[in-house]
Scaffold this active site. Sequence first.
Site, PDB file in Angstrom:
ATOM      1  N   GLY A  66       0.833  -1.188   0.000  1.00  0.00           N
ATOM      2  CA  GLY A  66       0.000   0.000   0.000  1.00  0.00           C
ATOM      3  C   GLY A  66       0.864   1.232   0.000  1.00  0.00           C
ATOM      4  N   MET A 120       1.727   3.086   2.371  1.00  0.00           N
ATOM      5  CA  MET A 120       2.566   3.293   3.545  1.00  0.00           C
ATOM      6  C   MET A 120       3.553   2.162   3.797  1.00  0.00           C
ATOM      7  SD  MET A 120       0.047   5.174   6.292  1.00  0.00           S
ATOM      8  CE  MET A 120      -1.070   3.789   6.425  1.00  0.00           C
ATOM      9  N   ASP A 134     -13.002  -1.533  14.258  1.00  0.00           N
ATOM     10  CA  ASP A 134     -13.069  -1.758  12.806  1.00  0.00           C
ATOM     11  C   ASP A 134     -13.335  -3.237  12.502  1.00  0.00           C
ATOM     12  OD1 ASP A 134     -13.102  -0.944  10.167  1.00  0.00           O
ATOM     13  OD2 ASP A 134     -10.934  -1.123   9.903  1.00  0.00           O
TER      14      ASP A 134
END
Length: 754
Positions: A24, A26, A137
């Site tokens: 991704g 990051m 989450d």
Amino acid sequence: MEPLRSSDPARIAEHRLLGRLGAGGMGVVYLARTPGGALVALKVLLAEYAEEPGFKERFRREVEVARRVDSPWVVPLVDADPDAEAPWLATAFVPGPSLAEAVSSYGPLSERGLRVLGVRLAEALGEVHRAGLVHRDLKPGNVLIGHDGPRLIDFGIARAPEDRTLTATGMVVGTPGYLSPEQAEGRGGDGIGPASDVFSLGCVLAFAATGRAPFGSGALDALLYRAVHDPADLEGVPTGLLDLLGRCLEKDPARRPDAGELARELTADAAVQSEGPGEAAPQDEGASAWLPEAVSRLIAERSAAALALPDIEHTLAPTETPAEPPTATGSPAEPETRETSAAAEPRDSRPAGRRRFLLLAGGAVALAAGGGGAWWAAARDGGSGGKGPAATASSRGPVHTIALHGDLSGPYRATGRAQERGLRLAVEEFNARGDAPFTVKVKAVDDGGDPAASARVAKDLTGDPTVLAVVGPTTDDTGQAALATYDAGLLPVVGLSPGTTNLTIQGFRSFLHARLLDAVLPIFASNYLLGTARSRKVGIVVDRPAGAYGTNLASSLSNTLANVPHPSVPEVVSAMRRDFGTAVDGVLSAGADSVFFAGLPDRGALIAATLRERAFQGARVSGPALLDDQFLTQAQEAAEGWVMVAPVIDATRKPEARKFAAAYRERFEEAPPRYAAEAYDVTSMLLEALAALPSKGRTRQNLLASVREGKYEGITKNIAFQENGMMAIDGSGAYVWRVDQGGFVYDGPAPLTA
């Protein structure tokens, strides 16, 4: 699993890297072996992010949270170094799909399976809450499925209730569709506690029971609104679980059971015990008896592939040529026949800590290819009518296949066939080039508009190593059924006619949405209403039978008008009513001088007739669904003057497409229908990107990366993609159509401003 790149290290600390599980913006997640030989998922943050103020501290907090939770149903932290130049953490590797992938690909769980899933996730949450934390989450993508039970992952945003670092009032943190009402409203601090996780678990169990989220799909603001105000959709949930899930999904946190109570009630089924991993209950037929057989086979395939991986003495990072993945139909150790290259490998746009685990050594693709069986969808390698040559392979150079996955015989066959013909014309033109570096073959496969058949088509095409890209599927539902399989094989898929936001927000890496979404089109519709039509007040009629499509259009238009600000009047019509008189009278009596209809063609004819009866002279506007002959046939004179904002052109009237229109007419002896030019465009885009790759680099992965990063100037519009696969909005892509003398007339691009 993707191979390591030449820039990747061979080791991180004492962990030997085997390949990439995802990447991704990051960082990267690797599959690695510990010094003792165990497999781990090792997440590494890019060094430049570690230099940002507070970033390393947030990563250290994630490590601390993971260490505080001790449950057999939570993926354990194995090792970490938050103070390294490039901070990293390693968790145990689970060679199974996420719950999202398992249910999307193979269907809902049985009541027995739901109880096992619920008990073990409730036990995991109990440990999280006893550690003084809230996960925040919980969603299907954060639940991994092992043969002996689920595993909860991703504590990147887990916090103590009193920790306000991520929970300032007004900030929404988490995944819409699975957020509690208190999260959706952005309540800060103590407003989000353990009961919030129980609500999210109720959403996850509802998804596992039905295959759909309990608050639907669509625009993010609509999802947040429904979580706060609307009842959950629990149709299809087993009767024995309805009451319990209903209590989990209470709007008031105080009325929900806690995690321990939830686990106790779910174990009312005597077959469900709370053993640890690998300890099946005595009455179980096996540890995986709670899962559908197809999911158990998938886990077995991936586990076998994991066992076949090299040991720590042989896992060297590649220098020039990466390790070949397996063939789609071969064993995990068997090399694939097509060539690969390390150049232009695609990046997973999802954050590394939120990735769905990718398939190991092609196990999922092997299962998909082997389980096709006998099915009715027809594969057509020949022509699609007309008098020109069929797109067949010649002996010049290598042969690559571009596939059309569409509805060629069902209710949307007109759209599917138009896309097939547009694709074939682009391929034939490419093959006719004297400098074409390879020959392209077309494989057109019909799903008949049936989601179950669409899933089988996806398995067939993913399992064919000659297929490098797919155009389709035709509808939202057939797309939803197919994309997880395409994603597992990292096979590039370009969608032209599906419009739901849901296909994009699920994070499929290989899906590219080459049209403006339904939720974006109302921005252009509002410009037409306020500018061209000079409306002073807009009546918005939402038709419930249109489902997520109608909700997307209506909520997006309502928000767009509210931001101007400009007055609007909403009316909702129940699916039980065929009389639009009350809704029409409601918006007109409130002073609306224009009407926007968020619904489908058959009921669009009903509201058109009602407005005609009322002698309404204002603007009547709708979305792309009304651009359908059914609307003309059923509404007849009442359709005159209606305007549709749609993501499709008339190739005979757009100057840039006239050469294409002439070639299409010559080839197929008729004017090009809607979506033919769009299919021609995306096929040409794929072929241009493929031809630009070196011969040894013409792989699915490299083609996907090239198209994602490039920009194509087409005859319909300019095509470029955002990181999430959604088409970039650069002023093109929305067009105005109107009904004139019983037919649809193209009026060109929709206005960019009011």
